[in-house]
Design a protein around this motif. Structure first.
Motif, mmCIF file in Angstrom:
data_model
loop_
_atom_site.group_PDB
_atom_site.id
_atom_site.type_symbol
_atom_site.label_atom_id
_atom_site.label_comp_id
_atom_site.label_asym_id
_atom_site.label_seq_id
_atom_site.Cartn_x
_atom_site.Cartn_y
_atom_site.Cartn_z
ATOM 1 N N THR A 135 16.297 1.058 2.785
ATOM 2 C CA THR A 135 15.040 0.976 3.596
ATOM 3 C C THR A 135 14.022 -0.288 2.956
ATOM 4 O O THR A 135 13.901 -0.323 1.897
ATOM 5 N N ASN A 136 13.683 -1.097 3.745
ATOM 6 C CA ASN A 136 12.904 -2.027 3.191
ATOM 7 C C ASN A 136 11.512 -1.697 3.473
ATOM 8 O O ASN A 136 10.907 -1.358 4.538
ATOM 9 N N LEU A 137 10.639 -1.460 2.133
ATOM 10 C CA LEU A 137 9.170 -0.921 2.365
ATOM 11 C C LEU A 137 8.234 -1.853 3.124
ATOM 12 O O LEU A 137 7.643 -1.459 3.978
ATOM 13 N N ALA A 138 8.627 -3.089 3.188
ATOM 14 C CA ALA A 138 7.790 -3.798 3.926
ATOM 15 C C ALA A 138 7.719 -3.931 5.364
ATOM 16 O O ALA A 138 6.800 -3.979 6.108
ATOM 17 N N ASP A 139 9.095 -3.381 6.013
ATOM 18 C CA ASP A 139 9.380 -3.426 7.370
ATOM 19 C C ASP A 139 8.635 -1.856 7.634
ATOM 20 O O ASP A 139 7.971 -2.011 8.815
ATOM 21 N N ASP A 175 6.147 5.265 -2.874
ATOM 22 C CA ASP A 175 7.121 4.759 -2.163
ATOM 23 C C ASP A 175 7.402 4.667 -0.910
ATOM 24 O O ASP A 175 6.181 5.039 -0.166
ATOM 25 N N VAL A 176 8.401 4.486 -0.404
ATOM 26 C CA VAL A 176 8.503 4.573 1.463
ATOM 27 C C VAL A 176 8.340 5.899 2.005
ATOM 28 O O VAL A 176 7.708 6.299 2.824
ATOM 29 N N PHE A 177 8.724 7.157 1.088
ATOM 30 C CA PHE A 177 8.652 8.240 1.547
ATOM 31 C C PHE A 177 7.048 8.833 1.436
ATOM 32 O O PHE A 177 6.511 9.510 2.493
ATOM 33 N N THR A 178 6.560 8.484 0.311
ATOM 34 C CA THR A 178 5.235 8.570 0.323
ATOM 35 C C THR A 178 4.341 8.048 1.237
ATOM 36 O O THR A 178 3.376 8.594 2.000
ATOM 37 N N PHE A 179 4.729 6.876 1.692
ATOM 38 C CA PHE A 179 3.984 6.229 2.609
ATOM 39 C C PHE A 179 3.865 6.677 4.027
ATOM 40 O O PHE A 179 2.712 7.113 4.685
ATOM 41 N N LEU A 180 5.009 7.360 4.625
ATOM 42 C CA LEU A 180 5.267 8.023 5.771
ATOM 43 C C LEU A 180 4.430 9.487 5.797
ATOM 44 O O LEU A 180 3.903 9.591 6.594
ATOM 45 N N GLN A 189 10.686 -5.463 -3.256
ATOM 46 C CA GLN A 189 12.118 -5.191 -4.135
ATOM 47 C C GLN A 189 12.032 -4.093 -4.961
ATOM 48 O O GLN A 189 13.169 -3.432 -5.361
ATOM 49 N N VAL A 190 10.540 -3.858 -5.409
ATOM 50 C CA VAL A 190 10.676 -2.452 -6.474
ATOM 51 C C VAL A 190 10.608 -1.246 -5.566
ATOM 52 O O VAL A 190 11.069 -0.125 -6.209
ATOM 53 N N GLY A 191 10.010 -1.368 -4.285
ATOM 54 C CA GLY A 191 10.207 -0.184 -3.682
ATOM 55 C C GLY A 191 8.688 0.587 -3.848
ATOM 56 O O GLY A 191 8.773 1.860 -3.247
ATOM 57 N N PHE A 192 7.567 0.007 -4.144
ATOM 58 C CA PHE A 192 6.422 0.729 -4.241
ATOM 59 C C PHE A 192 5.352 -0.090 -3.692
ATOM 60 O O PHE A 192 5.404 -1.282 -3.469
ATOM 61 N N TYR A 193 4.154 0.754 -3.290
ATOM 62 C CA TYR A 193 3.076 0.096 -2.743
ATOM 63 C C TYR A 193 1.872 0.613 -3.769
ATOM 64 O O TYR A 193 2.089 1.811 -4.213
ATOM 65 N N HIS A 194 0.660 0.017 -3.729
ATOM 66 C CA HIS A 194 -0.398 0.511 -4.441
ATOM 67 C C HIS A 194 -1.817 -0.125 -3.923
ATOM 68 O O HIS A 194 -1.697 -1.374 -3.714
ATOM 69 N N CYS A 195 -2.657 0.495 -3.788
ATOM 70 C CA CYS A 195 -4.083 -0.026 -3.480
ATOM 71 C C CYS A 195 -4.998 0.000 -4.863
ATOM 72 O O CYS A 195 -5.136 1.036 -5.045
ATOM 73 N N PHE A 196 -5.271 -0.880 -5.024
ATOM 74 C CA PHE A 196 -6.339 -1.210 -6.284
ATOM 75 C C PHE A 196 -7.566 -1.003 -5.956
ATOM 76 O O PHE A 196 -8.457 -1.028 -6.830
ATOM 77 N N GLY A 197 -8.120 -0.482 -4.675
ATOM 78 C CA GLY A 197 -9.424 -0.071 -4.324
ATOM 79 C C GLY A 197 -9.652 1.430 -4.394
ATOM 80 O O GLY A 197 -10.207 1.818 -4.932
ATOM 81 N N CYS A 198 -8.538 2.006 -3.693
ATOM 82 C CA CYS A 198 -8.621 3.417 -3.584
ATOM 83 C C CYS A 198 -7.607 4.362 -4.563
ATOM 84 O O CYS A 198 -7.907 5.577 -4.679
ATOM 85 N N GLY A 199 -6.482 3.556 -4.799
ATOM 86 C CA GLY A 199 -5.625 4.295 -5.873
ATOM 87 C C GLY A 199 -4.727 4.823 -4.948
ATOM 88 O O GLY A 199 -3.770 5.326 -5.842
ATOM 89 N N GLU A 200 -4.309 4.742 -3.784
ATOM 90 C CA GLU A 200 -3.194 5.341 -3.099
ATOM 91 C C GLU A 200 -2.050 4.523 -3.556
ATOM 92 O O GLU A 200 -2.002 3.115 -3.769
ATOM 93 N N GLY A 201 -0.998 5.159 -3.699
ATOM 94 C CA GLY A 201 0.466 4.368 -4.083
ATOM 95 C C GLY A 201 1.589 5.391 -3.921
ATOM 96 O O GLY A 201 1.310 6.524 -3.903
ATOM 97 N N ASP A 243 4.802 -1.690 10.141
ATOM 98 C CA ASP A 243 4.259 -1.113 11.305
ATOM 99 C C ASP A 243 2.855 -0.668 11.440
ATOM 100 O O ASP A 243 2.419 -0.487 12.555
ATOM 101 N N TYR A 244 2.214 -0.599 10.483
ATOM 102 C CA TYR A 244 0.952 -0.049 10.343
ATOM 103 C C TYR A 244 0.015 -1.063 9.604
ATOM 104 O O TYR A 244 -1.332 -0.788 10.071
ATOM 105 N N VAL A 245 0.350 -2.018 8.904
ATOM 106 C CA VAL A 245 -0.610 -2.997 8.227
ATOM 107 C C VAL A 245 -0.141 -4.249 8.202
ATOM 108 O O VAL A 245 0.979 -4.576 8.104
#
Length: 635
Positions: A17-21, A70-75, A56-68, A25-27
């Motif tokens: 799964t491509n995390l960016a895809d 993988d793709v499962f966490t995002f959903l 490529q790494v499969g992670f997201y992170h917000c350096f403003g609020c700290g949310e971060g 859908d939301y951002v």
């Protein structure tokens, strides 16, 4: 019921799964260089983007609020689903068959996909039919309630014609009648004959948080229609009326950001609220607001148990003044203890529901209805007082006896004291009299609801009724942060080398990664990540590498690893490969220099004559270190 999803399948779904895809859908994402993408964080309000995604790494992170994560966490965070539901949804998206540890049957993604496809085809058909002459009555119904064509399109409203037109249409698209029965779109009579479930009605699509159509709600228009005023899709493999809220797909973003949700009683009320600017409105679908709905709402507003009730979200109910509305109010109050959030009630002074209120008094009146809401406890207490004659002593005493149990049920002690004073003022009594009645009511109800912040059935995350891995709702863990690291040169070098290894292991290479795991780190926090890398080094060049490291560290360090995995690398994108190798090499060489200094010190302190063998070995160790340094530079 299926058992736990196999770990290999989870890893496979993640890697495919491509995390960016998914995030896209939301951002709205744009390139941030060095394989990173960024956009405005969907989890908090911001003007400049601090939300970073590393596909490529499969992670997201917000350096403003700290949310971060993988793709499962995002959903989980965006669509408020369980971990297992997130895995199954992505598996269905890529047509991957999941396997379960105890041999249970896998979810039938094919059947679910067919039902969803049939529902979407039906929705498109209904929308097209709303423009036909037969649907004139439906268009008039909408127009009389202040909804124009644009509003109908925004909410996907359609018209279901008579004469079996839907079944004929879907049959031509390749959907068999039997599977349309399973989808709840058509019925089957005792003689085996098929018929459209919705006929001659105005139709609203009922969607999940991702916008997939799960079912429909249909409003009666014709006098000769002897069915109920509103007819909903029956229970199907994808539609469970106790687990859906109409309008949630449109409201979810604003609900998550504002931590507020407005629960109204009908489809047209949801429409009126949204069109008036109250974009957090939702409604139940043919059933009372219940425990399953509460779980959905709590996930949407991040309503985790918290002793500080002022720091939680808001749940606002609107009720019609009729008997049904009063019953709904009683049910909502009975379940109030399941929320950590503050609960409110919004009822127009003239008893109008949001749809009629907008029609008669305009959009501003709907917004004022919500902004002037009253706390649930005040609403309930005033209702109890209203049925008594407060002009007589007997009436006031009876009113106190009715209101006391309500005040006794308030879990916030300071709030309860405030309501004791309020009730005393409303009844013209001394606060001590009211407090005495409340204390008596509390003693007579030992099973009173637990206080806010405590664990109670239905108030927590709840167990997952579906198949798959049981996982807790994502919550912020207290732990180290990349922003909290020291800013000295040594710590920066260690941090940057770990970022290079986590984000571009294929560039750094297996040999250099192994060398990094064997050196001493000055920063203890970064040393924990180094140790996790050492334990997972065999997976360095395999998919899911950063996730494996994040799973290996203590739970409080998981977010820290994810931060290192998405933080922008301070170099131009075309120089990333050279940079990653260089920064890792510099760290390894720094440690070799440290070892060299220590050995030189040993030689200076050593008596060559008393221990010649040790002296020779130390010299050989020095030569080995120097050879390793030269090899590093040559590589």
């Amino acid at each position: 019921m299926a058992g736990l999803i196999r770990r290999n399948d989870i890893d496979e779904v993640r890697s495919r799964t491509n995390l960016a895809d998914i995030v896209g859908d939301y951002v709205a994402l744009k390139s941030a260089g060095s394989g990173s993408m960024k956009g405005l964080c969907p989890f908090h309000e911001e003007r400049s983007p601090s939300f970073h995604v590393r596909p490529q790494v499969g992670f997201y992170h917000c350096f403003g609020c700290g949310e971060g994560g993988d793709v499962f966490t995002f959903l989980q965070r965006m669509d408020h689903v369980s971990f297992s539901e997130a895995v199954e949804r992505l598996a269905g998206r890529i047509s991957y068959e999941l396997h379960y540890e105890d041999g249970g049957a896998a979810t039938d993604h094919g059947n679910r996909a067919r039902i969803l496809a049939a529902n979407q085809a039906a929705s498109d058909f209904f929308v097209a039919q709303l423009r036909t002459p037969e649907a004139e009555l439906g268009r008039s119904f909408l127009g009389e309630r202040g909804f124009d064509q644009s509003a109908a399109e925004r909410f996907g409203i359609g018209f279901a014609p008579r004469g079996g037109a839907l079944m004929k249409h879907l049959n031509t698209l390749g959907f068999a009648s039997d599977e349309l029965v399973i989808a709840g779109l058509i019925g089957k009579g005792e003689r085996g004959d098929y018929y459209d479930r919705f006929r001659g009605r105005l139709v609203w699509p009922i969607r999940d948080v991702t916008g997939q159509t799960l079912g429909f709600g249909a409003r009666r228009l014709l006098d000769d229609d002897k069915g109920p005023k509103y007819l909903n899709t029956p229970e199907t493999p994808v539609y469970h009326k106790s687990q859906v809220l109409y309008g949630l797909d449109l409201a979810k973003k604003d609900i998550s950001r504002s931590k507020q949700i407005v629960v109204v009683e009908g489809y047209t009320d949801v429409m009126a609220c949204h069109l008036a600017g109250v974009t957090t409105a939702v409604a139940t679908c043919g059933t009372a607001f219940g425990v399953d709905h509460i779980k959905i709402v709590r996930r949407m507003i991040g309503d985790y148990d918290n002793a500080d009730t002022t720091a939680t979200g808001e749940v606002i109910f609107t009720f019609d003044p009729d008997e049904a509305g009063q019953k709904a109010a009683n049910r909502a109050f009975a379940e109030e203890h399941r929320f950590a959030a503050q609960t409110f009630v919004a009822v127009a002074s003239d008893g109008l529901d949001p749809c009629d209120l907008r029609l008669k008094k305009g959009d501003g009146a709907v917004r004022r209805l919500v902004s002037t809401r009253k706390p649930m406890f005040e609403f309930k207490i005033r209702r109890e007082l209203a049925v008594h004659d407060l002009e007589t002593v007997e009436g006031r005493v009876a009113a106190l006896r009715a209101a006391a149990p309500v005040v006794a049920g308030i879990r916030d002690q300071a709030l309860g004291i405030g309501y004791v004073r309020s009730v005393a003022g409303w009844l013209g009594m001394e606060p001590s009299e009211v407090q005495s009645a409340v204390s008596s009511a509390r003693r007579q109800s030992p099973s009173a609801a637990p206080s806010r912040g405590s664990s109670s059935p239905g108030a927590g995350s709840g167990s997952d009724s579906g198949p798959g891995v049981a996982a807790p709702e994502p919550q912020h863990e207290q732990g180290p942060s990349i922003m909290g690291l020291k800013t000295d040169a040594t710590t920066r070098l260690e941090r940057d080398a770990l970022m290079a290894v986590l984000q571009h292991p294929e560039v750094v290479g297996d040999d250099l990664i192994r060398k990094l795991t064997q050196i001493a780190f000055a920063d203890n926090t970064l040393a924990v990540v180094r140790d996790a890398i050492a334990s997972q080094v065999e997976r360095a060049l395999l998919p899911g590498w950063a996730s494996a490291v994040a799973d290996e560290v203590p739970q409080s360090f998981s977010t820290f690893v994810k931060q290192l995995s998405v933080a922008p690398i301070p170099e131009r994108e075309d120089r990333i490969p050279v940079y990653c190798v260089q920064v890792t090499t510099d760290l390894v060489e720094r440690d070799l220099l440290r070892q060299k200094r220590e050995l030189l010190g040993v030689l200076q302190r050593m008596d060559r004559e008393s221990d010649p063998a040790r002296y020779v070995q130390t010299q050989r160790d020095l030569m080995g270190i120097e050879a390793e340094r030269r090899a590093l530079r040559d590589d």
